[in-house]
Every structure is written in structure tokens, then in C-alpha cells.
Design an enzyme around this catalytic site. Structure first.
Site, mmCIF file in Angstrom:
data_model
loop_
_atom_site.group_PDB
_atom_site.id
_atom_site.type_symbol
_atom_site.label_atom_id
_atom_site.label_comp_id
_atom_site.label_asym_id
_atom_site.label_seq_id
_atom_site.Cartn_x
_atom_site.Cartn_y
_atom_site.Cartn_z
ATOM 1 C CB SER A 116 -53.182 -16.333 15.991
ATOM 2 O OG SER A 116 -54.153 -15.355 16.259
ATOM 3 C CG ASP A 261 -52.080 -10.051 10.927
ATOM 4 O OD1 ASP A 261 -53.299 -9.910 11.183
ATOM 5 O OD2 ASP A 261 -51.384 -10.927 11.444
ATOM 6 C CG HIS A 289 -54.026 -13.456 11.596
ATOM 7 N ND1 HIS A 289 -53.107 -12.833 12.419
ATOM 8 C CD2 HIS A 289 -54.653 -14.388 12.377
ATOM 9 C CE1 HIS A 289 -53.182 -13.345 13.629
ATOM 10 N NE2 HIS A 289 -54.096 -14.297 13.631
#
Length: 354
Positions: A116, A261, A289
Site C-alpha cells: 500500500s 482490491d 487489499h
């Protein structure tokens, strides 16, 4: 080519080290306490978590990876057990922090794994400190294009982010967790498109609630907002990497993404794979995610296999100078026509944005 194979059966060869061998340690750097998890021995593997998260997000994979490597998983400044000062929380500053920690610990070379926001930090680290980097693994990485979940855009607005202070009110967070769990398990309403069903929208509700829980602390919340505002505004992500992807030309790169995601859409994986033609793309079908939470053993096998097949990059200043001098060549993007066009549009948007 992207890999979409189903999760393999458990491999008895992946025996994790004891959880008791994973240590949380601290170092003072520039007067601030930096916390990090460390385990194992051998070549160094740096794991960088995402925004609002902390190094405990890697708890399921550290014991497995530590069979083969020295695994270092820091809490970014402002996160976890690291200090949370009123400081610079930009992506370049986080990259500086990774360099400083590695210097203090005495590791001159690492394979970098970023999730991320940590993926954006990992890319920036490769750009700022190429001498340190042997390989790069991007997991649902931020910073590919400006597009991002609308919820994060909203939180960047002053009135909305102030409303999140309600998390500190007793009972609010448990109520949100219960509501999210109920909605995620509710039957799919008829005629509702699959991407808009509660189950799909709440794919990662357990992890998102875990991250929100950490923001109940006022200092953690303030650091989260400073980090968010440094990378996202109401238009989307402020810092993207497409114009510098060419600098990975000789660096082994692995992309790991869940195809469901909703934070950083899978489309970003396809764009990154097109912009970095030599990269490998591993798709976790049905994951959101946090693919390394959905199947930690498969994630570790993928990373271990990738590292074993690719020799570490040896930094060559002459090659680096040549790459910088020649610059990016978007006309050389490869892949299917639709994705190439989408990647070039994102590239042009990044260069022309104001």
C-alpha cells in the site's frame, strides 16, 4: 505473464521460525524512537507497511520468511510503536527513514517489500537510494496512478477527517466492527452489480477496522492525517511513480495484487506491469487489499521463489547515469492494446497535472 493460479496446497517445507524468535526492538534516530520487528538471519528483507498500519501486519509472514532471510519490519514514523512527532510524513521522508534505520542496523543491501503506502515508499527508496536495493516487491502498492478509493479522498477533507475523532467515543468502534461484519455476511441484494455488493465493498473490513482501531489514539490520528495529506487530496494520490518506473530497468520487480482490491484497484497492477515490462505479476484471485493475510504461505512461497530466481542487482553508477540521461520511453510500454493505452494516458496525466 500475470499468474492467476489458485492458491497451492500447504508446503511442509515452509516451517516458520518460532514466534518467540521475532523480536521488537528500538533505536533512537534523529532523537525519535523507531520500532521494528526483526527475525532470522541471512540476506536482508525489508518489509514496509501501509498508512495507519504497523509492522504487526506482517506477523503471519515474518516467521516463514525468517527461515531464509534477516527480516526487518519497521513501524514507520508516526505509526505503531514508533514516535509520533509533528514532523515530515511525506513519502521521501519515509524513504529517508528506511535508509537511516538500515545504516544504524548495519545492512547496506536489502530486498524491499512494500504494501500500500509502503509500496510507494519502497519505490521512492529505490529512486533515492539505489545502492541499497537488490530486488523490489510491490504488494497492492500506492502511487501507481492518481486513482484511489473515494473514501480516502473524503478523509483528506478537513470536515470529514474531524468526524473521525468520533472513534474515540466509547462504543463507536465496536459498533462499526459489528455493523461491518453483519453487512459483509449479508445476502447479496438482487440486481446489485457485483462490485457494489456489501460483501465486495467490505472485503477487507477486518483489516480496515483494525487500522481504524489504532487511530483512536489522538497522536496516532494526528500522524495519520499528516501522512494522508502528504500523499492524497480530494483529487486522488499526489505522488505517483509512472514517470520514474524506467529506473527499475535492471532491477528485479515482483507485483502482488488481489483482484478484488477496493483500496488500490487491480487495474493499477496491470498498469504497473505494463510500465515495468520485465516485472512479474502474481494475482491472488478473490483477495482484496491484504493478499498476504488471505494466504500467507502462498505469499511467502511467491516471494521466496522470486528472490531465489533473481540475482541481486549490483548498483552501477554509470548505468544509473545513463538511465537518468535517457529518461522514460512510454512508447515502449508493452502489453495488450487497451492496457498500454490506459498506461500512457495515466503517464500523460501525471506529467501534465497541476
Amino acid at each position: 505473464m500475470p499468474s492467476q493460479a489458485p492458491a497451492p496446497t500447504k508446503n511442509p517445507g515452509l516451517r516458520p521460525v518460532s514466534d518467540t524468535d521475532v523480536r521488537v526492538e528500538y533505536r533512537m534516530i534523529h532523537g525519535y524512537r523507531r520500532a521494528f520487528r526483526i527475525a532470522g538471519s541471512g540476506p536482508a528483507l525489508l518489509l514496509i507497511h501501509g498508512i495507519g498500519d504497523n509492522s504487526s501486519t506482517w506477523d503471519e509472514v515474518i516467521p516463514i520468511l525468517a527461515q531464509h532471510y534477516t527480516v526487518i519490519a519497521p513501524d514507520l514514523l508516526g505509526h505503531g510503536e514508533s514516535d509520533k512527532p509533528r514532523a515530515d510524513y511525506s513519502v521521501p521522508a519515509f524513504a529517508n527513514g528506511m535508509r537511516d534505520l538500515l545504516v544504524v542496523l548495519g545492512y547496506p543491501k536489502v530486498t524491499v517489500v512494500g504494501h500500500s503506502l509502503g509500496g510507494g515508499v519502497a519505490m521512492q527508496f529505490c529512486y533515492q537510494f539505489p545502492r541499497f536495493v537488490e530486488r523490489l516487491v510491490l504488494v497492492a502498492a500506492g502511487g501507481v496512478t492518481r486513482d484511489v478509493n473515494p473514501g480516502l479522498r473524503l478523509i483528506s477533507l478537513p470536515l470529514v477527517n474531524q468526524a473521525l475523532s468520533a472513534l474515540r467515543v466509547p462504543g463507536v468502534l465496536p459498533g462499526l466492527k459489528t455493523a461491518a461484519k453483519i453487512l459483509a455476511s449479508a445476502p447479496t441484494p438482487p440486481l446489485v452489480p457485483a462490485p457494489l455488493t456489501p460483501k465486495r465493498l467490505l472485503t477487507d473490513h477486518e483489516d480496515l477496522m483494525r487500522v481504524l482501531g489504532g487511530l483512536a489514539d489522538p497522536t496516532a490520528f494526528a500522524a495519520f492525517l499528516r501522512t494522508l495529506r502528504a500523499v492524497i487530496d480530494w483529487r486522488g494520490q499526489c505522488v505517483t511513480m509512472l514517470d520514474r518506473c524506467y529506473l527499475t530497468a535492471y532491477l528485479p520487480v515482483l507485483l502482488v495484487w488481489g483482484d478484488e482490491d477496493i483500496v488500490i484497484p487491480y487495474q493499477h497492477a496491470e498498469i504497473a506491469h505494463t510500465a515495468i515490462p520485465h516485472s512479474e505479476l502474481e494475482t491472488f484471485t478473490g483477495s482484496g487489499h491484504f493478499p498476504f493475510h488471505d494466504d500467507p504461505e502462498r505469499f511467502c512461497r511467491v516471494v521466496i521463489d522470486f528472490i531465489s530466481r533473481h540475482q541481486p542487482l549490483e548498483f552501477d553508477p554509470l548505468v544509473w547515469r545513463q538511465l537518468l540521461s535517457e529518461g522514460a520511453h512510454p512508447e515502449q510500454f508493452t502489453g495488450d492494446a487497451e492496457t498500454v493505452e490506459m498506461t500512457r494516458e495515466a503517464f500523460d496525466e501525471e506529467r501534465n497535472a497541476t
